[in-house]
Design a protein around this motif. Structure first.
Motif, short mmCIF file in Angstrom:
data_model
loop_
_atom_site.label_atom_id
_atom_site.label_comp_id
_atom_site.label_asym_id
_atom_site.label_seq_id
_atom_site.Cartn_x
_atom_site.Cartn_y
_atom_site.Cartn_z
N GLU A 118 0.82 -1.21 0.00
CA GLU A 118 0.00 0.00 0.00
C GLU A 118 0.86 1.26 0.00
N LYS A 119 1.95 1.22 0.76
CA LYS A 119 2.83 2.38 0.83
C LYS A 119 3.49 2.65 -0.52
N LEU A 120 4.00 1.61 -1.17
CA LEU A 120 4.65 1.78 -2.46
C LEU A 120 3.65 2.22 -3.52
N ARG A 121 2.47 1.60 -3.52
CA ARG A 121 1.42 2.00 -4.47
C ARG A 121 1.10 3.49 -4.33
N ASP A 122 0.89 3.95 -3.11
CA ASP A 122 0.52 5.35 -2.91
C ASP A 122 1.69 6.29 -3.20
N ASP A 123 2.92 5.84 -2.92
CA ASP A 123 4.09 6.66 -3.27
C ASP A 123 4.16 6.88 -4.78
N ILE A 124 3.91 5.82 -5.54
CA ILE A 124 3.95 5.94 -7.00
C ILE A 124 2.83 6.85 -7.50
N SER A 125 1.63 6.68 -6.95
CA SER A 125 0.50 7.52 -7.38
C SER A 125 0.74 8.98 -7.03
N ARG A 126 1.25 9.24 -5.83
CA ARG A 126 1.54 10.63 -5.45
C ARG A 126 2.64 11.21 -6.33
N ALA A 127 3.62 10.40 -6.68
CA ALA A 127 4.68 10.89 -7.56
C ALA A 127 4.12 11.27 -8.93
N MET A 128 3.21 10.47 -9.47
CA MET A 128 2.61 10.79 -10.76
C MET A 128 1.84 12.11 -10.68
N LEU A 129 1.19 12.37 -9.54
CA LEU A 129 0.39 13.58 -9.39
C LEU A 129 1.24 14.79 -9.05
N SER A 130 2.50 14.60 -8.68
CA SER A 130 3.33 15.69 -8.20
C SER A 130 3.53 16.77 -9.27
N VAL A 131 3.93 17.93 -8.82
CA VAL A 131 4.11 19.11 -9.67
C VAL A 131 5.59 19.30 -9.95
N VAL A 132 5.94 19.45 -11.22
CA VAL A 132 7.32 19.77 -11.59
C VAL A 132 7.48 21.28 -11.52
N THR A 133 8.49 21.73 -10.79
CA THR A 133 8.67 23.18 -10.64
C THR A 133 9.77 23.68 -11.58
N THR A 134 11.01 23.44 -11.24
CA THR A 134 12.11 23.84 -12.11
C THR A 134 13.03 22.66 -12.33
N SER A 135 13.63 22.59 -13.49
CA SER A 135 14.59 21.54 -13.82
C SER A 135 13.99 20.17 -13.52
N ASP A 136 14.60 19.42 -12.57
CA ASP A 136 14.08 18.10 -12.24
C ASP A 136 13.43 18.08 -10.85
N THR A 137 13.10 19.25 -10.32
CA THR A 137 12.52 19.34 -8.98
C THR A 137 11.02 19.09 -9.04
N THR A 138 10.54 18.21 -8.16
CA THR A 138 9.11 17.94 -8.07
C THR A 138 8.64 18.23 -6.65
#
Length: 362
Positions: A118-138
Motif C-alpha cells: 500500500e505504501k509503495l502503491r501510494d508513493d507511485i501515485s503521489r509521484a505521478m500527481l506531483s508538480v514539476v517546478t524547475t529543472s528536475d525538482t518535483t
C-alpha cells in the motif's frame, strides 16, 4: 541461516510489489514505465542521477554537402532521485509460537507485506500527481503552492490535458481545472486518445512501452471514478461487446462480465482505485475544482520512464526479541528508497496527465 533470510526477503519484496498493482510495469531497463535502479545498493550515496540525452532533430546533410560545422549539439539533462529510510514494525505475541527467526518473520510477513504494498502503491501515485517546478525538482501536489502549480502548467502545456479539449488549457492551473465539467469532460476513449496523440507529438517525445514483437502502447492509470465513466463510454462498451472474443470461454475475459483492464486504441487502462483517495487528501484540492464545483480526477497516461524508483537497500527484516521480557518479540521491515516522477528541464518526462471531471457516486 543467511540464505534462508535472503530467500524470505526476495519473496517478501516480490509479493509486495505484485500486490501494489504496479509491478507489471516496473523493471530495470529504460523501456520500463516505472524504472527501478539499484546502483546505490553497491555504492555509498544518497542520490542517484538518471541522465536524458535528447534525440537529434536536425535535417543532416545530403550528397556532397559538408557535414563539418553542421553538427548538432546533444542536449543533456539530469533527473536526481534522493533516497531515505522507511521502516515499520509489528509485535508478535508469545502465544504465536515460533521455532526459528524465519518462523517469526513468517508470522509477521502478511501484515508487513500489505503495509509495504500500500505504501509503495501510494508513493507511485503521489509521484505521478506531483508538480514539476524547475529543472528536475518535483513537489507533492498536496504541498504545491499556487505559483508551483502555475509554473507546472505553463512548462507542461504539451503534456497536460484538461477534459475533452485542448481548448480547456490555461497556464493558470486552477482556471484549467475549472474548465472541466461533468457533461463533456468525463473520461472517454476519445479523450484518452487525444492524450495519446499529445504524447506522440510532445517534445521531448513520450515513448510508448514496446513489447518484443515491436507493438507499442501506453498505459493509463485511472482512479475508481474515472474508470467507472470509461466503462460506460459508448465506444468502450461497443468494443467489448462487438470486438471481444466470444467463442469457447472467451466471454470469461470480457470486462463486460468480468472486471479487469480495458484496451482501446493502443491504450491499456489499469484501475488503481486508491488514486481517488489521494485526490481527497488535504492540500491536493481537486475535490470541487471543476466547473460548477465538480470533482476532478487525474488519469496518468504513461509511456516509458514515467517514474523512477531508486533503492539503496531493499526491504530487509529485523527482529527485536527483548521487548516485555521477551514475551512480545517484534519484527520490523526497513528499506532505503526514493520514488519520483521523472522530470527534465521543468517537464514531466514520460507522462501525459489528463484531468477529468468525475462525480461521486450518487
Amino acid at each position: 541461516t543467511a540464505s534462508e533470510k535472503q530467500v524470505w526477503t526476495d519473496k517478501y519484496l516480490l509479493e509486495s510489489l505484485r500486490r501494489s498493482g504496479y509491478m507489471p510495469f516496473m523493471g530495470r531497463s529504460s523501456n520500463s514505465i516505472i524504472q527501478a535502479r539499484y546502483e546505490l545498493n553497491e555504492e555509498a550515496g544518497k542520490t542517484i542521477n538518471i541522465p536524458l540525452i535528447t534525440r537529434p532533430v536536425g535535417q543532416g546533410v545530403t550528397g556532397s554537402q559538408t557535414l563539418d560545422g553542421a553538427e548538432e549539439e546533444l542536449t543533456n539533462y539530469n533527473c536526481a532521485i534522493s533516497i531515505d529510510w522507511r521502516r515499520n514494525a509489528v509485535r508478535v505475541p508469545k502465544s504465536t509460537s515460533y521455532k526459528t527467526e524465519i518462523d517469526l518473520f513468517d508470522a509477521a510477513r502478511e501484515a508487513l507485506k500489505n503495509w509495504e504494498a500500500e505504501k509503495l502503491r501510494d508513493d507511485i501515485s503521489r509521484a505521478m500527481l506531483s508538480v514539476v517546478t524547475t529543472s528536475d525538482t518535483t513537489v507533492a501536489m498536496a504541498s504545491a503552492s499556487t505559483a508551483n502549480r502555475n509554473a507546472y502548467s505553463l512548462a507542461n502545456s504539451d503534456r497536460l490535458l484538461f477534459g475533452a479539449s485542448t481548448a480547456n488549457y490555461s497556464a493558470t492551473f486552477a482556471t484549467a481545472l475549472g474548465n472541466c465539467d461533468t457533461t463533456n469532460d468525463k473520461l472517454t476513449t476519445a479523450t484518452a486518445s487525444l492524450g495519446r496523440r499529445m504524447a506522440r507529438s510532445a517534445n521531448p517525445h513520450i515513448r510508448p512501452y514496446q513489447v518484443d514483437d515491436g507493438r507499442e502502447f501506453y498505459v493509463a492509470f485511472c482512479g475508481a471514478r474515472s474508470f467507472r465513466d470509461l466503462k460506460l463510454d459508448t465506444a468502450m462498451v461497443s468494443a467489448n461487446r462487438d470486438a471481444r472474443a466470444r467463442e469457447g470461454s472467451g466471454y470469461m475475459n470480457n470486462p463486460l462480465f468480468r472486471d479487469g483492464d480495458l484496451w482501446y486504441d493502443g491504450i491499456l487502462y489499469r484501475e488503481v482505485p486508491e488514486i481517488d483517495d489521494i485526490c481527497a487528501e488535504t492540500g491536493v484540492d481537486l475535490n470541487g475544482a471543476g466547473a460548477s464545483s465538480a470533482d476532478v480526477r487525474p488519469v496518468f497516461l504513461a509511456g516509458v520512464q514515467a517514474i523512477g524508483i531508486a533503492w539503496g537497500q531493499e526491504p530487509t527484516p529485523r527482529t527485536d526479541t527483548k521487548k516485555d521480557f521477551e514475551f512480545r518479540p517484534g519484527v520490523a521491515i526497513e528499506e532505503l528508497l526514493g520514488v519520483k516522477k521523472m522530470a527534465y528541464n521543468g517537464k514531466q518526462h514520460g507522462l501525459v496527465t489528463i484531468f477529468v471531471a468525475a462525480a461521486a457516486d450518487a
